[in-house]
Design a protein around this motif. Structure first.
Motif, mmCIF file in Angstrom:
data_model
loop_
_atom_site.group_PDB
_atom_site.id
_atom_site.type_symbol
_atom_site.label_atom_id
_atom_site.label_comp_id
_atom_site.label_asym_id
_atom_site.label_seq_id
_atom_site.Cartn_x
_atom_site.Cartn_y
_atom_site.Cartn_z
ATOM 1 N N GLU A 1 3.843 -2.870 6.560
ATOM 2 C CA GLU A 1 4.255 -1.590 5.978
ATOM 3 C C GLU A 1 5.634 -1.120 6.458
ATOM 4 O OE1 GLU A 1 2.947 -0.568 3.468
ATOM 5 O OE2 GLU A 1 1.010 -1.565 3.488
ATOM 6 N N HIS B 1 9.114 -0.598 -2.715
ATOM 7 C CA HIS B 1 8.172 -0.810 -1.608
ATOM 8 C C HIS B 1 7.052 -1.771 -2.039
ATOM 9 C CE1 HIS B 1 5.613 0.480 1.874
ATOM 10 N NE2 HIS B 1 4.653 0.183 1.015
ATOM 11 N N GLU B 2 6.462 -1.501 -3.191
ATOM 12 C CA GLU B 2 5.322 -2.333 -3.626
ATOM 13 C C GLU B 2 5.778 -3.749 -3.987
ATOM 14 O OE1 GLU B 2 2.634 -1.209 -2.861
ATOM 15 O OE2 GLU B 2 2.708 0.965 -3.017
ATOM 16 N N TYR C 1 4.327 3.249 8.993
ATOM 17 C CA TYR C 1 5.249 3.247 7.843
ATOM 18 C C TYR C 1 6.647 3.764 8.253
ATOM 19 C CZ TYR C 1 1.451 2.499 4.429
ATOM 20 O OH TYR C 1 0.425 1.972 3.699
ATOM 21 N N MET D 1 0.842 -1.197 0.000
ATOM 22 C CA MET D 1 0.000 0.000 0.000
ATOM 23 C C MET D 1 0.874 1.242 0.000
ATOM 24 S SD MET D 1 -3.233 -0.341 2.360
ATOM 25 C CE MET D 1 -4.029 0.922 1.407
ATOM 26 N N PRO D 2 0.303 2.313 -0.460
ATOM 27 C CA PRO D 2 1.042 3.573 -0.495
ATOM 28 C C PRO D 2 1.140 4.182 0.881
ATOM 29 C CG PRO D 2 -1.192 3.910 -1.151
ATOM 30 C CD PRO D 2 -1.047 2.459 -0.936
ATOM 31 N N GLU E 1 -0.290 -2.688 -4.051
ATOM 32 C CA GLU E 1 0.163 -4.048 -4.317
ATOM 33 C C GLU E 1 -1.029 -4.983 -4.301
ATOM 34 O OE1 GLU E 1 0.222 -2.664 -1.412
ATOM 35 O OE2 GLU E 1 -0.130 -4.126 0.183
ATOM 36 N N HIS F 1 6.285 -5.969 -0.990
ATOM 37 C CA HIS F 1 5.053 -6.523 -0.409
ATOM 38 C C HIS F 1 4.751 -7.939 -0.902
ATOM 39 C CE1 HIS F 1 3.468 -3.509 2.175
ATOM 40 N NE2 HIS F 1 3.288 -2.589 1.253
HETATM 41 ZN ZN LIG Z 1 2.795 -0.609 1.451
#
Ligand SMILES: [Zn+2]
Length: 426
Positions: free
Chosen positions: A305, A282-283, A365, A1-2, A255, A286
Motif C-alpha cells: 500500500e 493507485h489501483e 498508506y 485496496m482503497p 484491485e 497494484h
Molecule cells: Zn491499495
C-alpha cells in the motif's frame, strides 16, 4: 485496496490467517461458481491441487457451507471449525486433487446489487470460494462463472471460452496462468457497456453502465499513459494481456488480478476534474506492487500500500508537474503527523497486523508513501528509481518482506540505508 474502506473485512481476514496452521502448498485452483444475484448467494465447486506430505489439509472457507469433499471421486472425511475446513486424506504423497462443493450467502468478500444486476468480489476470497487465504501461497487458477447471459463478466487472466446454457445462462471460463495470491482472485459482472482500446500489446477495457461511450473514453483517457509510466518505473512489463477498469455500483475501490473495480461516482469526478487520477493510478499500480510483488504476510502490508500510494503521487507528478506531486506528499505527511501527534505512531513493519486500527491503516498508506518520498530525497533520483526497478524485477511474481526492499535499494545506492530504515521503517 482503497485507503479506508474494507477495514473490518481486512481485520477478519487477518484473524483467519493468523489461525491458519497446517502446512500445504496450493499449486492450482479449478473453480466453478454460480452466484445468484437476486438471492445474494453462491454455489460452487473447487478442485484444489495441493502439495502436502501431511494426511490432513486445511482450507479457509469463510461462512460457506461445505456440502462434500472428494478425492478421485471418493468421499473424504472433513470437519468445519473456525471458518476452516479440515480434510483427512487417504494415504499418499505429493500432489493431491481435492474437490470441494459448497454453497452460502456471504455477507462480505462479495457484493450483490439485485436492482442493478451487478455482482463483484472484494478481497476476502474464502468468503465465496474455498481457498488458502495466505498471500504467500500463490497459485494458478481456472475459473468458470455461470451467470445470466445478458451480463458482461470479467475475471482474472485470459477469457478462453463462453458457452450458452439452458435458462438464458452462460458459462465463461478464464485461465490465470501466472501464480497469484488468492486475495486478488475475483470477478465482476453486470449489464456493462464495454469500451476497448489497444495500447502496445495490452488490451485496455473499460466497463460501465451509466456513462456514454464518449464519457467512458474520457474518464479513462490517462490509462494508456499510466501503463507506460508504471512499466517504466517497475522495469517490468504489465503481466497480462488485458487490463480492465470497471465502474461498478456501490463504493468500491478494489484491485484484483488483471482488473480493478471502481465506484461509479469516480467516473463523474474524473469528467469534472482531470487531476483526480490518484485512485485510478493507485489501483493500477497494484498490478505491479501488491499483485505481482506481494507482501509475504500482512505485517509487511506497507510494501503493497505504501508503494502504490507513493507511485500514484509520482504519476501525478509525471502528468501534472512537481507542484501537484508535492501537494499530494504534503497530504500524506499531514495525515501521518496527526497519527504521530496522537501518540499512535509505529514502525511501518508491524509486529502483528491482527486488528489494525484506522491509525494503523493511515501509517501503512500515508506514512508509507511519505517515507518513500523521503527515501527518494535521500537517495537521489537515479539511485531511487534504479533501486525500485531492482526490487520489482527481482521479486516479480514472488512474495517479499521489507528486507528484500532494503537490499535492492542499498544495492542501487551503493551505501548503507540501515539508519534510514531504522528511523522510519523497521
Ligand atoms: Zn491499495
Amino acid at each position: 485496496m482503497p485507503s479506508m474502506s474494507e477495514k473490518i473485512i481486512l481485520c477478519l481476514v487477518v484473524v483467519l490467517l493468523a489461525s491458519f496452521g497446517v502446512q500445504a502448498d496450493v499449486i492450482h485452483y479449478s473453480a466453478t461458481l454460480e452466484p445468484d444475484i437476486a438471492n445474494k448467494s453462491v454455489k460452487g465447486s473447487v478442485i484444489i491441487r495441493v502439495r502436502t506430505t501431511s494426511n490432513v489439509v486445511e482450507f479457509n472457507c469463510g461462512n460457506l457451507t461445505i456440502d462434500s469433499v472428494r478425492e478421485n471421486g471418493k468421499a473424504l472425511q472433513f470437519s468445519v471449525n473456525d471458518h476452516k475446513v479440515k480434510v483427512s486424506l487417504a494415504r499418499g504423497q505429493g500432489e493431491r486433487n481435492i474437490q470441494i462443493q459448497y454453497h452460502g450467502s456471504p455477507r462480505y468478500g462479495i457484493r450483490f446489487f439485485p436492482d442493478r444486476q451487478q455482482v463483484y468480489t472484494v478481497f476476502s476470497t474464502s468468503q465465496w470460494m474455498v481457498c488458502v487465504d495466505d498471500p504467500a501461497d500463490k497459485a494458478t487458477l481456472t475459473f468458470k462463472l455461470i451467470l445470466p447471459a445478458n451480463l458482461t463478466p470479467i475475471a482474472n487472466g485470459e477469457l478462453v471460452s463462453q458457452r450458452e446454457l439452458p435458462h438464458n445462462k452462460r458459462v465463461s471460463e478464464w485461465q490465470q496462468r501466472t501464480p497469484i495470491s488468492t486475495y486478488i482472485f475475483g470477478f465482476a459482472a453486470g449489464p456493462f457497456r464495454v469500451v476497448k482500446e489497444k495500447h502496445g500489446n495490452v488490451e485496455l477495457q473499460y466497463l460501465a453502465t451509466n456513462y456514454s461511450e464518449a464519457e467512458v473514453r474520457r474518464i479513462f483517457r490517462a490509462t494508456p499513459d499510466m501503463l507506460d509510466f508504471f512499466e517504466d518505473r517497475a522495469g517490468v512489463k504489465y503481466a497480462d494481456k488485458t487490463y480492465t477498469q470497471v465502474l461498478a455500483a456501490g463504493g468500491v475501490e478494489q484491485e484484483m488480478s488483471g482488473f480493478t473495480a471502481l465506484k461509479e461516482s469516480y467516473g463523474k469526478q474524473l469528467l469534472d476534474n482531470e487531476q483526480e487520477l490518484w485512485l485510478a493510478a493507485h489501483e493500477f499500480a497494484h498490478q505491479w506492487w501488491g499483485n505481482m510483488v506481494t507482501c509475504r504476510d500482512w505485517n509487511h502490508f506497507w510494501l503493497n500500500e505504501g508503494i502504490a500510494t507513493f507511485i500514484a503521487a509520482a504519476y501525478l507528478e509525471h502528468r501534472f508537474g512537481r507542484e501537484v506531486y508535492l501537494r499530494e506528499i504534503e497530504t500524506y505527511r499531514a495525515n501521518y503527523e496527526k497519527v504521530r501527534a496522537a501518540g499512535k505512531d509505529k514502525p511501518l513493519v508491524f509486529p502483528d497486523w491482527l486488528n489494525p486500527t484506522r491509525e494503523d491503516r493511515i501509517l501503512v498508506y500515508d506514512k508509507g508513501a511519505y517515507v518513500l518520498h523521503l527515501l527518494r530525497e535521500e537517495m537521489g533520483e537515479a539511485n531511487f528509481w534504479k533501486g525500485l526497478r531492482n526490487f520489482t524485477r527481482r521479486h516479480f511474481g514472488k512474495s517479499v518482506v521489507t528486507n528484500d526492499f532494503l537490499v535492492a535499494m542499498e544495492e542501487a545506492h551503493a551505501k548503507s540505508l540501515k539508519p534510514f530504515f531504522e528511523k522510519w521503517i523497521v
